[in-house]
Design a protein around this motif. Structure first.
Motif, PDB file in Angstrom:
ATOM      1  N   PRO A   1      10.317  15.284 -15.429  1.00  0.00           N
ATOM      2  CA  PRO A   1       9.849  15.851 -13.875  1.00  0.00           C
ATOM      3  C   PRO A   1       8.931  14.769 -13.052  1.00  0.00           C
ATOM      4  CG  PRO A   1       9.532  17.507 -15.787  1.00  0.00           C
ATOM      5  CD  PRO A   1      10.081  16.047 -16.366  1.00  0.00           C
TER       6      PRO A   1
ATOM      7  N   ARG B   1       8.940   4.908 -10.961  1.00  0.00           N
ATOM      8  CA  ARG B   1       9.170   6.227 -10.630  1.00  0.00           C
ATOM      9  C   ARG B   1      10.043   6.022  -9.502  1.00  0.00           C
ATOM     10  NH1 ARG B   1       4.078   8.895  -9.440  1.00  0.00           N
ATOM     11  NH2 ARG B   1       4.205   9.484 -11.870  1.00  0.00           N
ATOM     12  N   LYS B   2      10.205   5.233  -8.651  1.00  0.00           N
ATOM     13  CA  LYS B   2      10.908   5.352  -7.474  1.00  0.00           C
ATOM     14  C   LYS B   2      12.482   5.290  -7.706  1.00  0.00           C
ATOM     15  CE  LYS B   2      11.605   1.822  -3.720  1.00  0.00           C
ATOM     16  NZ  LYS B   2      11.181   0.583  -3.068  1.00  0.00           N
ATOM     17  N   GLU B   3      12.975   4.911  -8.631  1.00  0.00           N
ATOM     18  CA  GLU B   3      14.370   4.922  -9.311  1.00  0.00           C
ATOM     19  C   GLU B   3      14.849   6.240  -9.599  1.00  0.00           C
ATOM     20  OE1 GLU B   3      16.042   0.694 -10.205  1.00  0.00           O
ATOM     21  OE2 GLU B   3      14.265   1.129 -11.522  1.00  0.00           O
ATOM     22  N   PHE B   4      14.085   6.952 -10.019  1.00  0.00           N
ATOM     23  CA  PHE B   4      14.636   8.339 -10.651  1.00  0.00           C
ATOM     24  C   PHE B   4      15.427   9.345  -9.557  1.00  0.00           C
ATOM     25  CE2 PHE B   4      11.689   7.319 -13.913  1.00  0.00           C
ATOM     26  CZ  PHE B   4      12.329   7.595 -15.160  1.00  0.00           C
ATOM     27  N   ASP B   5      16.480   9.825 -10.172  1.00  0.00           N
ATOM     28  CA  ASP B   5      17.267  10.738  -9.428  1.00  0.00           C
ATOM     29  C   ASP B   5      17.751  11.858 -10.090  1.00  0.00           C
ATOM     30  OD1 ASP B   5      18.986  11.669  -7.574  1.00  0.00           O
ATOM     31  OD2 ASP B   5      20.646  10.534  -7.914  1.00  0.00           O
TER      32      ASP B   5
ATOM     33  N   PRO C   1      14.837  12.604  -7.178  1.00  0.00           N
ATOM     34  CA  PRO C   1      13.288  11.890  -7.069  1.00  0.00           C
ATOM     35  C   PRO C   1      12.412  12.792  -7.710  1.00  0.00           C
ATOM     36  CG  PRO C   1      14.233  12.206  -4.931  1.00  0.00           C
ATOM     37  CD  PRO C   1      15.273  13.093  -5.741  1.00  0.00           C
ATOM     38  N   ALA C   2      11.467  12.044  -8.411  1.00  0.00           N
ATOM     39  CA  ALA C   2      10.104  12.468  -9.118  1.00  0.00           C
ATOM     40  C   ALA C   2       8.909  12.561  -8.265  1.00  0.00           C
ATOM     41  CB  ALA C   2      10.065  11.688 -10.522  1.00  0.00           C
ATOM     42  N   LYS C   3       8.180  13.299  -8.457  1.00  0.00           N
ATOM     43  CA  LYS C   3       6.880  13.530  -7.552  1.00  0.00           C
ATOM     44  C   LYS C   3       5.866  12.638  -7.823  1.00  0.00           C
ATOM     45  CE  LYS C   3       4.035  16.833  -8.018  1.00  0.00           C
ATOM     46  NZ  LYS C   3       2.985  17.996  -8.104  1.00  0.00           N
ATOM     47  N   GLY C   4       5.391  12.112  -6.976  1.00  0.00           N
ATOM     48  CA  GLY C   4       4.069  11.250  -7.222  1.00  0.00           C
ATOM     49  C   GLY C   4       4.274  10.171  -6.355  1.00  0.00           C
ATOM     50  N   ASN C   5       3.357   9.085  -6.384  1.00  0.00           N
ATOM     51  CA  ASN C   5       3.390   7.794  -5.890  1.00  0.00           C
ATOM     52  C   ASN C   5       4.761   7.129  -6.078  1.00  0.00           C
ATOM     53  OD1 ASN C   5       1.008   7.403  -3.971  1.00  0.00           O
ATOM     54  ND2 ASN C   5       0.124   8.013  -5.977  1.00  0.00           N
ATOM     55  N   GLN C   6       5.492   6.386  -5.093  1.00  0.00           N
ATOM     56  CA  GLN C   6       6.670   5.920  -5.807  1.00  0.00           C
ATOM     57  C   GLN C   6       6.630   4.417  -6.115  1.00  0.00           C
ATOM     58  OE1 GLN C   6       9.862   8.249  -5.815  1.00  0.00           O
ATOM     59  NE2 GLN C   6       8.125   9.468  -5.816  1.00  0.00           N
TER      60      GLN C   6
ATOM     61  N   VAL D   1       0.720  -1.267  -0.032  1.00  0.00           N
ATOM     62  CA  VAL D   1      -0.010  -0.019   0.032  1.00  0.00           C
ATOM     63  C   VAL D   1       0.899   1.182   0.164  1.00  0.00           C
ATOM     64  CG1 VAL D   1      -1.701   1.340   1.243  1.00  0.00           C
ATOM     65  CG2 VAL D   1      -1.803  -1.193   1.023  1.00  0.00           C
ATOM     66  N   LEU D   2       1.016   1.928  -1.021  1.00  0.00           N
ATOM     67  CA  LEU D   2       1.767   2.949  -1.361  1.00  0.00           C
ATOM     68  C   LEU D   2       0.988   4.384  -0.642  1.00  0.00           C
ATOM     69  CD1 LEU D   2       3.047   2.867  -4.906  1.00  0.00           C
ATOM     70  CD2 LEU D   2       4.127   2.311  -2.659  1.00  0.00           C
ATOM     71  N   ASN D   3      -0.272   4.472  -0.776  1.00  0.00           N
ATOM     72  CA  ASN D   3      -1.162   5.545  -0.479  1.00  0.00           C
ATOM     73  C   ASN D   3      -2.478   4.981  -0.074  1.00  0.00           C
ATOM     74  OD1 ASN D   3      -1.956   8.118   0.008  1.00  0.00           O
ATOM     75  ND2 ASN D   3      -1.261   8.847  -2.030  1.00  0.00           N
TER      76      ASN D   3
ATOM     77  N   GLN E   1       6.482   9.599   0.889  1.00  0.00           N
ATOM     78  CA  GLN E   1       6.981   8.968  -0.205  1.00  0.00           C
ATOM     79  C   GLN E   1       8.042   9.879  -0.902  1.00  0.00           C
ATOM     80  OE1 GLN E   1       4.681   6.327  -3.041  1.00  0.00           O
ATOM     81  NE2 GLN E   1       2.886   7.114  -1.742  1.00  0.00           N
ATOM     82  N   ASN E   2       7.469  11.271  -0.935  1.00  0.00           N
ATOM     83  CA  ASN E   2       8.370  12.193  -1.739  1.00  0.00           C
ATOM     84  C   ASN E   2       9.338  12.931  -1.293  1.00  0.00           C
ATOM     85  OD1 ASN E   2       6.988  12.466  -4.714  1.00  0.00           O
ATOM     86  ND2 ASN E   2       5.202  12.179  -3.120  1.00  0.00           N
TER      87      ASN E   2
ATOM     88  N   LYS F   1       1.196   9.543   3.567  1.00  0.00           N
ATOM     89  CA  LYS F   1       1.874   8.497   2.961  1.00  0.00           C
ATOM     90  C   LYS F   1       2.265   9.148   1.454  1.00  0.00           C
ATOM     91  CE  LYS F   1      -0.184   4.232   4.487  1.00  0.00           C
ATOM     92  NZ  LYS F   1       0.701   3.491   5.127  1.00  0.00           N
TER      93      LYS F   1
ATOM     94  N   LYS G   1      20.679   8.470  -5.693  1.00  0.00           N
ATOM     95  CA  LYS G   1      20.423   7.166  -6.017  1.00  0.00           C
ATOM     96  C   LYS G   1      21.221   6.826  -7.190  1.00  0.00           C
ATOM     97  CE  LYS G   1      15.747   7.962  -5.297  1.00  0.00           C
ATOM     98  NZ  LYS G   1      14.137   8.072  -6.154  1.00  0.00           N
TER      99      LYS G   1
END
Lengths: 406, 155
Positions: free
Chosen positions: A390, A137-141, A143-148, A55-57, B95-96, B91, B139
C-alpha cells in the motif's frame, strides 16, 4: 521573485508616496529580507545541497539525489537525501541539549548532556548505509501514497558517536525490554503542540548491535541540521526512519513501540504477498526491518554517448540491509546475459560496497546497462518492480542507465 | 556547529523580517486608508488599486497553473488550496495519483492522525478536483527510461 519585488516596491512606494519623500533607509530595511509568508527559500543554499538534487516536497522538506551525485565512496552532505516528517526544530543549543533514557523497561531513568556522551563513553566511527523505506516508490502501479522517491533516497556517510548499547548498559535495562523508541525535537506540520511527527525505533537485538550509534558527528563534523543535529540515532541497513534525528529521549519499551509511523501502513508491508491495489488489514501488516539487497550505478551519468569500439567504465555501490553483497553483475541485453563486476568488501559491516566493470558493446546502437546485486542469503534484485504494497516500500528493482554507441 | 548556528540565525532573521514586514504592511495600509478617506490630507498619489493588485497577485494563475502552489487551475482549485496546503506543501498532493476511494481513505487518515479538520461538503469538491486533474497513470511492471539527456562522455 517578480511577485516579491513587486510587493516590496508597492509597500515602499506607498510609504514613500505617503510621506512625500523617499525613505532613506527604506531600501536597506527590506534588502535581503522577505516576509516569511512569501518566502521562497533556496533549499540548496539552506541545506548546502548540490543544485542537481530534486526537491520533492518543501513542507516538510523531502529532497533526493540523482544516481550520479552519489558517486563518492563516503557520501558528502551535498548529495544526501533529506526526508523530514515534521518541521525542523529551532533554537538548538548544544550546551543545554540532553538525552533522557526512560520507559517501562529501564531500571532507572537517566539523563545525559552532549558533553557526557562525548567524554564518558568511547567514541566509534562507522560508515552506515541509510536508505528511505520508500526509495523507488515512484515505480509502483497502482501508485503508492507518499513522496514519490525515484532512486536517490540512499546514502552512506561516516557517523561518529557512542554505541547505544554502551549507554543502555550504563542505564540498566530490565529483562522484559522489547523495543527502543526515539523521541525528537521536530514539531508536527499541523502545529499541534506536543504532537510528534514521527517516533519509531527497533527491537532490542538491533539496538544492541555494535554499529548502532547515537551519533554526534557526520563525516567528521557536526551533523548538519537537516540530518539531525546535534544527536542522531543511526541504525544502518534498516529503513532510514529508524535512525531518528534530533533525538532527545529514548524510551525502552516492554512491547513493540506504538508511536506515530509505527502503525497502520507506515513503514509496514503486507505480511503475506498481495495483488497490486489490494486492501490490506492493519493486523496483516508487518514492520519493515532489514532493507533488501540493492545497487546503484553512480558512474557514468545516464545518457552517455561513446564511440564504437571504446570500453565503458562503470562503477557504483551495492548494499544488502543487515547482510553483505557477495556478487555484482551487469547486463547490456536486458538480462539475457550477465557479466560479473569486481566488488569490494565493505569498509565495515552495514557500509555499502563499491563495484566496477569495463563494459564492451558489440556494435553501434542504444543500450541499457542494468546492474544486479546478490547477497549472502542468495537473494538478488528483480528486474521488474517487486511486490506491490500500500505505501510502496522496498522497491529494489535493478537500476539501469542509458548508453548510446555511435 | 558553525553551519547550524548560521542556519538558526537565518531562521531568526526571517522571523524578524516577517515582523518588520507586518509593521510595514500595517502602516502602509493605515496610510492608504487615510489617503482614501481623507484625500484632503494630500498624503499621496498612490491609488487604492495597488493593494487590490497585491491581493490578486497571491492567487495569480498563469498558463493554467496557480502560481503560489503549482496546482492546476480547475473547478475546486481554491477549495484545495485552502484545505490542503496549510500543513503540507501542494507538492505532496501533486506527486500523488489516486482514485476517489483512495483519496477519501487518505483524507480519513489525515483526520484521524494528522489533525485535519472536517471537510463537510468540501470533501467531494476536493476529491473531484484531484481525480480529474491528477488521475493515476498506468506504469506496468517497469517503465521505459524517459527524458534522457544525452551527452558526449569524455575520457
Amino acid at each position: 521573485m517578480k511577485r516579491r519585488s513587486f510587493v516590496r516596491k508597492t509597500v515602499l512606494g506607498t510609504f514613500a508616496a505617503a510621506l512625500g519623500t523617499d525613505i532613506v533607509f527604506g531600501a536597506k530595511m527590506l534588502e535581503g529580507y522577505t516576509p516569511l509568508a512569501l518566502q521562497e527559500p533556496d533549499p540548496f543554499k539552506l541545506f548546502k545541497k548540490d543544485k542537481e538534487m530534486i526537491v520533492l516536497n518543501d513542507k516538510p522538506w523531502n529532497i533526493e539525489a540523482k544516481a550520479h551525485l552519489l558517486d563518492d565512496k563516503i557520501t558528502p552532505n551535498s548529495a544526501m537525501f533529506v526526508r523530514n516528517n515534521g518541521r525542523l526544530p529551532e533554537d538548538i543549543d548544544p550546551n543545554t541539549w540532553t538525552l533522557t533514557i526512560d520507559g517501562e523497561s529501564v531500571t532507572q531513568k537517566k539523563t545525559y548532556t552532549l558533553k557526557d556522551l562525548k567524554t564518558k563513553f568511547k567514541q566509534h566511527t562507522y560508515q552506515l548505509t541509510l536508505e528511505c523505506g520508500g526509495n523507488g516508490r515512484k515505480e509502483f502501479d497502482p501508485p503508492a501514497k507518499g513522496n514519490q522517491w525515484s532512486v536517490g533516497a540512499v546514502h552512506c556517510a561516516s557517523w561518529t558517536g557512542v554505541r547505544l548499547k554502551d549507554i543502555l548498559e550504563d542505564v540498566g535495562i530490565k529483562g522484559d525490554a522489547v523495543y527502543i523508541a526515539y523521541h525528537s525535537a521536530d514539531t508536527h506540520l499541523s502545529g499541534t503542540p506536543g504532537k510528534e511527527p514521527i517516533s519509531r525505533g527497533c527491537p532490542m537485538s538491533k539496538a544492541m548491535e555494535e554499529e548502532t550509534l547515537l551519533a554526534l558527528q557526520m563525516n567528521g563534523k557536526d551533523i548538519p541540521l537537516a540530518h539531525g543535529y546535534p544527536l542522531r540515532l543511526v541504525a544502518g541497513g534498516w529503513p532510514a526512519s529508524v535512525s531518528g534525528k534530533w533525538v532527545n529521549r529514548i524510551s525502552i519499551r516492554n512491547k513493540v513501540h506504538d508511536g506515530p509511523k509505527m502503525t497502520g501502513t507506515a513503514y509496514r508491508v503486507p505480511c503475506k504477498p498481495v495483488a497490486p491495489g489490494e486492501k490490506v488489514k492493519d493486523e496483516d501488516m508487518c514492520i519493515i526491518e532489514s532493507m533488501p539487497v540493492k545497487s546503484l550505478i553512480t558512474y557514468p551519468k545516464t545518457g552517455a554517448m561513446i564511440k564504437e569500439g571504446k570500453k565503458l567504465s562503470i562503477r557504483g555501490h551495492a548494499w544488502a540491509g543487515d547482510f553483505e553483497v557477495v556478487k555484482m553483475e551487469y547486463s547490456i541485453d536486458f538480462g539475457a546475459s550477465w557479466k560479473e563486476c569486481s566488488l569490494e568488501k565493505p569498509a565495515n559491516r552495514l557500509a555499502w560496497q563499491h563495484f566496477s566493470a569495463e563494459v564492451a558493446f558489440p556494435k553501434k546502437g542504444y543500450y541499457e546497462v542494468w546492474a544486479r546485486a546478490t547477497d549472502t542469503n542468495g537473494m538478488s534484485q528483480p528486474m521488474v518492480v517487486p511486490g506491490w504494497n500500500p505505501k510502496g516500500y522496498l522497491n529494489n528493482a535493478c537500476h539501469r542507465i542509458a548508453i548510446k554507441v555511435s | 556547529m558553525d553551519q547550524n548556528k548560521e542556519f538558526q540565525e537565518r531562521i531568526k532573521k526571517a522571523e524578524q523580517t516577517a515582523h518588520r514586514a507586518a509593521y510595514v504592511t500595517f502602516f502602509a495600509a493605515l496610510l492608504l486608508l487615510l489617503t482614501i478617506y481623507y484625500p484632503q490630507l494630500g498624503l499621496g498619489e498612490t491609488k487604492p488599486e495597488v493593494i487590490a493588485e497585491v491581493v490578486e497577485d497571491e492567487d495569480r494563475i498563469e498558463n493554467g497553473i496557480h502560481l503560489r502552489t503549482g496546482l492546476k487551475d480547475g473547478e475546486g482549485l481554491m477549495t484545495v488550496v485552502n484545505n490542503c496546503t496549510n500543513c503540507h506543501s501542494a507538492k505532496l498532493v501533486t506527486q500523488n495519483r489516486m482514485t476517489a476511494e483512495r483519496w477519501n481513505t487518505t483524507i480519513k487518515w489525515m483526520q484521524e492522525t494528522q489533525s485535519l479538520w472536517e471537510l463537510g461538503e468540501d470533501q467531494k469538491i476536493i476529491v473531484d478536483y484531484l481525480v480529474k486533474n491528477y488521475p493515476p497513470q498506468k506504469k506496468g511492471r517497469r517503465l521505459a527510461l524517459t527524458n534522457i539527456e544525452w551527452y558526449e562522455l569524455e575520457d
